[in-house]
Write a protein that holds these residues in place. Structure first.
Motif, PDB file in Angstrom:
ATOM      1  N   ILE A 206       0.846  -1.197   0.000  1.00 26.19           N
ATOM      2  CA  ILE A 206       0.000   0.000   0.000  1.00 26.19           C
ATOM      3  C   ILE A 206       0.881   1.247   0.000  1.00 26.19           C
ATOM      4  CG2 ILE A 206      -1.621   1.352   1.408  1.00 26.19           C
ATOM      5  CD1 ILE A 206      -2.862  -1.381   2.241  1.00 26.19           C
ATOM      6  N   GLY A 207       1.953   1.197   0.777  1.00 24.13           N
ATOM      7  CA  GLY A 207       2.876   2.328   0.807  1.00 24.13           C
ATOM      8  C   GLY A 207       3.512   2.584  -0.543  1.00 24.13           C
ATOM      9  N   LYS A 208       3.909   1.516  -1.228  1.00 26.46           N
ATOM     10  CA  LYS A 208       4.497   1.668  -2.564  1.00 26.46           C
ATOM     11  C   LYS A 208       3.481   2.261  -3.532  1.00 26.46           C
ATOM     12  CE  LYS A 208       7.941  -1.947  -2.120  1.00 26.46           C
ATOM     13  NZ  LYS A 208       8.385  -3.276  -2.486  1.00 26.46           N
ATOM     14  N   ALA A 209       2.239   1.783  -3.443  1.00 24.75           N
ATOM     15  CA  ALA A 209       1.190   2.296  -4.331  1.00 24.75           C
ATOM     16  C   ALA A 209       0.941   3.779  -4.069  1.00 24.75           C
ATOM     17  CB  ALA A 209      -0.095   1.500  -4.140  1.00 24.75           C
ATOM     18  N   LYS A 210       0.880   4.168  -2.797  1.00 25.24           N
ATOM     19  CA  LYS A 210       0.672   5.578  -2.461  1.00 25.24           C
ATOM     20  C   LYS A 210       1.821   6.430  -2.997  1.00 25.24           C
ATOM     21  CE  LYS A 210      -1.928   5.109   1.855  1.00 25.24           C
ATOM     22  NZ  LYS A 210      -1.849   5.338   3.325  1.00 25.24           N
ATOM     23  N   GLU A 211       3.041   5.914  -2.851  1.00 32.25           N
ATOM     24  CA  GLU A 211       4.198   6.665  -3.325  1.00 32.25           C
ATOM     25  C   GLU A 211       4.133   6.880  -4.837  1.00 32.25           C
ATOM     26  OE1 GLU A 211       9.084   6.479  -3.327  1.00 32.25           O
ATOM     27  OE2 GLU A 211       7.958   4.822  -2.461  1.00 32.25           O
ATOM     28  N   VAL A 212       3.771   5.837  -5.575  1.00 29.53           N
ATOM     29  CA  VAL A 212       3.689   5.945  -7.035  1.00 29.53           C
ATOM     30  C   VAL A 212       2.577   6.903  -7.443  1.00 29.53           C
ATOM     31  CG1 VAL A 212       3.136   4.663  -9.141  1.00 29.53           C
ATOM     32  CG2 VAL A 212       4.738   3.705  -7.495  1.00 29.53           C
TER      33      VAL A 212
END
Length: 56
Positions: A15-21
């Motif tokens: 989820i963190g990676k998705a938010k960052e992208v």
């Protein structure tokens, strides 16, 4: 580390990676920072669980 904890940490990291992208693509620096924070939190939890497992 239990399977449930591993799954929760992996989900938080994803989820963190998705938010960052999404934050990067939309030029939303707050969302990008939140994603990085989520990833860091997941990583810290994983390290903590690994340390606990090492002392069992």
């Amino acid at each position: 580390m239990g399977f449930v904890d591993k799954a929760k940490n992996a989900a938080e990291d994803a989820i963190g990676k998705a938010k960052e992208v999404v934050g990067d693509v939309t030029d939303n620096k707050d969302l990008e920072a939140e994603g990085k924070k989520d990833q860091g939190s997941a990583g810290a939890k994983k390290i903590g669980e690994n340390v606990k497992d090492a002392f069992k």
